[in-house]
Design a protein around this motif. Structure first.
Motif, PDB file in Angstrom:
ATOM      1  N   ALA A 184       0.822  -1.211   0.000  1.00  0.00           N
ATOM      2  CA  ALA A 184       0.000   0.000   0.000  1.00  0.00           C
ATOM      3  C   ALA A 184       0.851   1.253   0.000  1.00  0.00           C
ATOM      4  CB  ALA A 184      -0.925  -0.002   1.218  1.00  0.00           C
ATOM      5  N   VAL A 185       1.931   1.254   0.769  1.00  0.00           N
ATOM      6  CA  VAL A 185       2.801   2.428   0.839  1.00  0.00           C
ATOM      7  C   VAL A 185       3.569   2.607  -0.468  1.00  0.00           C
ATOM      8  CG1 VAL A 185       4.837   3.391   1.977  1.00  0.00           C
ATOM      9  CG2 VAL A 185       2.999   2.400   3.343  1.00  0.00           C
ATOM     10  N   SER A 186       3.985   1.493  -1.085  1.00  0.00           N
ATOM     11  CA  SER A 186       4.806   1.574  -2.286  1.00  0.00           C
ATOM     12  C   SER A 186       4.013   1.956  -3.524  1.00  0.00           C
ATOM     13  CB  SER A 186       5.516   0.241  -2.536  1.00  0.00           C
ATOM     14  OG  SER A 186       6.385  -0.076  -1.466  1.00  0.00           O
ATOM     15  N   SER A 187       2.784   1.431  -3.646  1.00  0.00           N
ATOM     16  CA  SER A 187       2.071   1.653  -4.908  1.00  0.00           C
ATOM     17  C   SER A 187       0.604   2.043  -4.754  1.00  0.00           C
ATOM     18  CB  SER A 187       2.178   0.403  -5.794  1.00  0.00           C
ATOM     19  OG  SER A 187       1.847  -0.758  -5.087  1.00  0.00           O
ATOM     20  N   GLY A 188       0.176   2.436  -3.562  1.00  0.00           N
ATOM     21  CA  GLY A 188      -1.158   3.006  -3.430  1.00  0.00           C
ATOM     22  C   GLY A 188      -2.199   2.053  -2.880  1.00  0.00           C
ATOM     23  N   TRP A 189      -3.346   2.643  -2.549  1.00  0.00           N
ATOM     24  CA  TRP A 189      -4.397   1.875  -1.893  1.00  0.00           C
ATOM     25  C   TRP A 189      -5.006   0.808  -2.787  1.00  0.00           C
ATOM     26  CZ3 TRP A 189      -9.363   1.892  -3.817  1.00  0.00           C
ATOM     27  CH2 TRP A 189      -9.708   2.924  -4.704  1.00  0.00           C
ATOM     28  N   GLN A 190      -5.028   1.044  -4.127  1.00  0.00           N
ATOM     29  CA  GLN A 190      -5.613   0.033  -5.006  1.00  0.00           C
ATOM     30  C   GLN A 190      -4.850  -1.287  -4.908  1.00  0.00           C
ATOM     31  OE1 GLN A 190      -4.726   3.124  -5.958  1.00  0.00           O
ATOM     32  NE2 GLN A 190      -6.256   4.052  -7.321  1.00  0.00           N
ATOM     33  N   ASP A 191      -3.513  -1.199  -5.016  1.00  0.00           N
ATOM     34  CA  ASP A 191      -2.708  -2.407  -4.890  1.00  0.00           C
ATOM     35  C   ASP A 191      -2.774  -2.960  -3.475  1.00  0.00           C
ATOM     36  OD1 ASP A 191      -2.006  -2.510  -7.500  1.00  0.00           O
ATOM     37  OD2 ASP A 191       0.149  -2.241  -7.197  1.00  0.00           O
ATOM     38  N   GLY A 192      -2.919  -2.077  -2.493  1.00  0.00           N
ATOM     39  CA  GLY A 192      -3.074  -2.535  -1.119  1.00  0.00           C
ATOM     40  C   GLY A 192      -4.317  -3.385  -0.958  1.00  0.00           C
ATOM     41  N   LEU A 193      -5.425  -2.938  -1.540  1.00  0.00           N
ATOM     42  CA  LEU A 193      -6.675  -3.702  -1.454  1.00  0.00           C
ATOM     43  C   LEU A 193      -6.584  -4.997  -2.256  1.00  0.00           C
ATOM     44  CD1 LEU A 193      -9.457  -0.948  -1.656  1.00  0.00           C
ATOM     45  CD2 LEU A 193      -8.559  -2.137   0.356  1.00  0.00           C
ATOM     46  N   ARG A 194      -5.874  -4.966  -3.372  1.00  0.00           N
ATOM     47  CA  ARG A 194      -5.685  -6.210  -4.130  1.00  0.00           C
ATOM     48  C   ARG A 194      -4.893  -7.225  -3.305  1.00  0.00           C
ATOM     49  NH1 ARG A 194      -4.475  -2.260  -8.320  1.00  0.00           N
ATOM     50  NH2 ARG A 194      -6.271  -2.069  -9.714  1.00  0.00           N
ATOM     51  N   THR A 195      -3.912  -6.739  -2.578  1.00  0.00           N
ATOM     52  CA  THR A 195      -3.145  -7.621  -1.704  1.00  0.00           C
ATOM     53  C   THR A 195      -4.034  -8.210  -0.615  1.00  0.00           C
ATOM     54  OG1 THR A 195      -1.200  -6.218  -2.066  1.00  0.00           O
ATOM     55  CG2 THR A 195      -1.080  -7.785  -0.259  1.00  0.00           C
ATOM     56  N   VAL A 196      -4.908  -7.381  -0.047  1.00  0.00           N
ATOM     57  CA  VAL A 196      -5.865  -7.864   0.949  1.00  0.00           C
ATOM     58  C   VAL A 196      -6.756  -8.949   0.342  1.00  0.00           C
ATOM     59  CG1 VAL A 196      -7.831  -7.238   2.395  1.00  0.00           C
ATOM     60  CG2 VAL A 196      -5.861  -5.702   2.240  1.00  0.00           C
ATOM     61  N   GLY A 197      -7.166  -8.735  -0.917  1.00  0.00           N
ATOM     62  CA  GLY A 197      -7.983  -9.736  -1.602  1.00  0.00           C
ATOM     63  C   GLY A 197      -7.253 -11.067  -1.729  1.00  0.00           C
ATOM     64  N   GLY A 198      -5.955 -11.001  -2.046  1.00  0.00           N
ATOM     65  CA  GLY A 198      -5.170 -12.227  -2.143  1.00  0.00           C
ATOM     66  C   GLY A 198      -5.035 -12.928  -0.806  1.00  0.00           C
ATOM     67  N   ILE A 199      -4.835 -12.153   0.251  1.00  0.00           N
ATOM     68  CA  ILE A 199      -4.728 -12.721   1.600  1.00  0.00           C
ATOM     69  C   ILE A 199      -6.037 -13.400   1.993  1.00  0.00           C
ATOM     70  CG2 ILE A 199      -4.576 -12.089   4.046  1.00  0.00           C
ATOM     71  CD1 ILE A 199      -2.526  -9.939   3.178  1.00  0.00           C
ATOM     72  N   THR A 216       8.483   3.611  -9.452  1.00  0.00           N
ATOM     73  CA  THR A 216       8.205   2.297  -9.990  1.00  0.00           C
ATOM     74  C   THR A 216       7.599   1.426  -8.903  1.00  0.00           C
ATOM     75  OG1 THR A 216      10.099   2.495 -11.451  1.00  0.00           O
ATOM     76  CG2 THR A 216       9.191   0.284 -11.122  1.00  0.00           C
ATOM     77  N   PRO A 217       6.400   0.864  -9.137  1.00  0.00           N
ATOM     78  CA  PRO A 217       5.780   0.028  -8.106  1.00  0.00           C
ATOM     79  C   PRO A 217       6.532  -1.288  -7.951  1.00  0.00           C
ATOM     80  CG  PRO A 217       4.515  -0.063 -10.147  1.00  0.00           C
ATOM     81  CD  PRO A 217       5.571   0.983 -10.343  1.00  0.00           C
ATOM     82  N   PRO A 218       6.352  -1.983  -6.831  1.00  0.00           N
ATOM     83  CA  PRO A 218       7.017  -3.262  -6.636  1.00  0.00           C
ATOM     84  C   PRO A 218       6.647  -4.254  -7.732  1.00  0.00           C
ATOM     85  CG  PRO A 218       5.978  -2.508  -4.608  1.00  0.00           C
ATOM     86  CD  PRO A 218       5.500  -1.619  -5.709  1.00  0.00           C
ATOM     87  N   ARG A 219       7.565  -5.157  -8.019  1.00  0.00           N
ATOM     88  CA  ARG A 219       7.291  -6.171  -9.021  1.00  0.00           C
ATOM     89  C   ARG A 219       6.291  -7.194  -8.495  1.00  0.00           C
ATOM     90  NH1 ARG A 219      13.389  -7.655 -11.233  1.00  0.00           N
ATOM     91  NH2 ARG A 219      13.892  -5.576 -12.067  1.00  0.00           N
ATOM     92  N   GLY A 220       5.588  -7.833  -9.424  1.00  0.00           N
ATOM     93  CA  GLY A 220       4.669  -8.890  -9.046  1.00  0.00           C
ATOM     94  C   GLY A 220       3.248  -8.413  -8.878  1.00  0.00           C
ATOM     95  N   ASN A 221       2.332  -9.339  -9.111  1.00  0.00           N
ATOM     96  CA  ASN A 221       0.916  -9.054  -8.960  1.00  0.00           C
ATOM     97  C   ASN A 221       0.568  -8.963  -7.478  1.00  0.00           C
ATOM     98  OD1 ASN A 221      -1.963 -10.081  -8.501  1.00  0.00           O
ATOM     99  ND2 ASN A 221      -1.963  -9.637 -10.693  1.00  0.00           N
ATOM    100  N   PRO A 222      -0.050  -7.867  -7.024  1.00  0.00           N
ATOM    101  CA  PRO A 222      -0.327  -7.703  -5.587  1.00  0.00           C
ATOM    102  C   PRO A 222      -1.276  -8.768  -5.048  1.00  0.00           C
ATOM    103  CG  PRO A 222      -1.419  -5.997  -6.870  1.00  0.00           C
ATOM    104  CD  PRO A 222      -0.480  -6.689  -7.807  1.00  0.00           C
ATOM    105  N   TRP A 223      -2.267  -9.167  -5.847  1.00  0.00           N
ATOM    106  CA  TRP A 223      -3.199 -10.206  -5.403  1.00  0.00           C
ATOM    107  C   TRP A 223      -2.449 -11.519  -5.181  1.00  0.00           C
ATOM    108  CZ3 TRP A 223      -5.069 -15.007  -6.788  1.00  0.00           C
ATOM    109  CH2 TRP A 223      -6.277 -15.397  -6.211  1.00  0.00           C
ATOM    110  N   ARG A 224      -1.556 -11.844  -6.123  1.00  0.00           N
ATOM    111  CA  ARG A 224      -0.783 -13.080  -5.990  1.00  0.00           C
ATOM    112  C   ARG A 224       0.173 -13.006  -4.801  1.00  0.00           C
ATOM    113  NH1 ARG A 224       0.938 -13.356 -10.859  1.00  0.00           N
ATOM    114  NH2 ARG A 224       2.995 -12.418 -10.540  1.00  0.00           N
ATOM    115  N   THR A 225       0.733 -11.823  -4.569  1.00  0.00           N
ATOM    116  CA  THR A 225       1.624 -11.651  -3.420  1.00  0.00           C
ATOM    117  C   THR A 225       0.898 -11.970  -2.118  1.00  0.00           C
ATOM    118  OG1 THR A 225       2.945  -9.962  -4.536  1.00  0.00           O
ATOM    119  CG2 THR A 225       3.024  -9.989  -2.132  1.00  0.00           C
ATOM    120  N   GLY A 226      -0.320 -11.439  -1.962  1.00  0.00           N
ATOM    121  CA  GLY A 226      -1.105 -11.718  -0.766  1.00  0.00           C
ATOM    122  C   GLY A 226      -1.486 -13.181  -0.659  1.00  0.00           C
TER     123      GLY A 226
END
Length: 206
Positions: A30-45, A106-116
């Motif tokens: 979320a800090v690196s690439s914004g709330w959208q990617d943060g929420l996608r990460t939450v979705g993956g978790i 540059t946002p972190p590499r990798g899909n945020p949903w997959r990361t979570g």
């Protein structure tokens, strides 16, 4: 049955808000690439919790929790992934990618949903938690499978709401995190925390 459900929800809520690897992963994204990617990460978790829920209801998670070898393999895989994410954050910090405006970072590499998803699926403690705690908290008015399924859904909902709210809270302080010094500090902190959690997972016995 409702009293048992409320009691179980309270226990799950406490366990959900305790800081752990999930919160560190979400913070980094979320800090690196914004709330959208943060929420996608939450979705993956959350999806990862559902995967463990299905395995727990099917009885497969109990096999993992009872097998020292299987637990160790999963623990080492999950630990390696958390350590990798930690070193990735520290490497980004060392490269000094904080001089440009936030919009061009540059946002972190990798899909945020997959990361979570991966960070949660390779956490063997979830298997122990779902096979050791949830069955004892399942409402007695339901079948074993139905009670477990209900608690898994409750836990997934609590996790999504808690981490989703946390992401939105971070987004409110976006201007603060855009400052180079703060970004460097956050990456150092989250990188160190992720590595620490990885080492903890690798050395903790089932």
């Amino acid at each position: 049955m409702l009293i048992q459900l409320f009691a179980a929800t309270g226990v799950l809520a406490v366990l959900t808000v305790v800081p752990g690897p999930d919160m560190a992963v979400v913070t980094k994204r979320a800090v690196s690439s914004g709330w959208q990617d943060g929420l996608r990460t939450v979705g993956g978790i959350t999806a990862g919790l559902m995967v463990w829920g299905v395995l727990a209801v099917a009885g497969l998670a109990a096999v993992l929790a009872a097998s020292a070898t299987a637990y160790t393999v999963f623990a080492l895989a999950g630990a390696a992934y958390l350590v990798f994410l930690g070193f990735q954050a520290l490497l980004q910090n060392r490269r000094g990618r904080f001089q440009a405006p936030a919009a061009t970072l540059t946002p972190p590499r990798g899909n945020p949903w997959r990361t979570g998803l991966v960070s949660n699926v390779f956490n063997p403690k979830i298997a122990v938690f779902y096979t050791g705690l949830l069955p004892a908290r399942a409402p007695t008015g339901l079948s074993a499978h139905s009670g477990m399924t209900l608690l898994v859904l409750v836990h997934a909902m609590l996790t999504a709401v808690w981490l989703g709210g946390y992401v939105m809270l971070l987004s409110k302080a976006r201007s603060l995190f855009e400052k180079p010094a703060v970004r460097r500090g956050m990456d150092r902190a989250t990188g160190t925390v992720l590595i620490g959690f990885g080492l903890q997972v690798a050395t903790t016995q089932p």
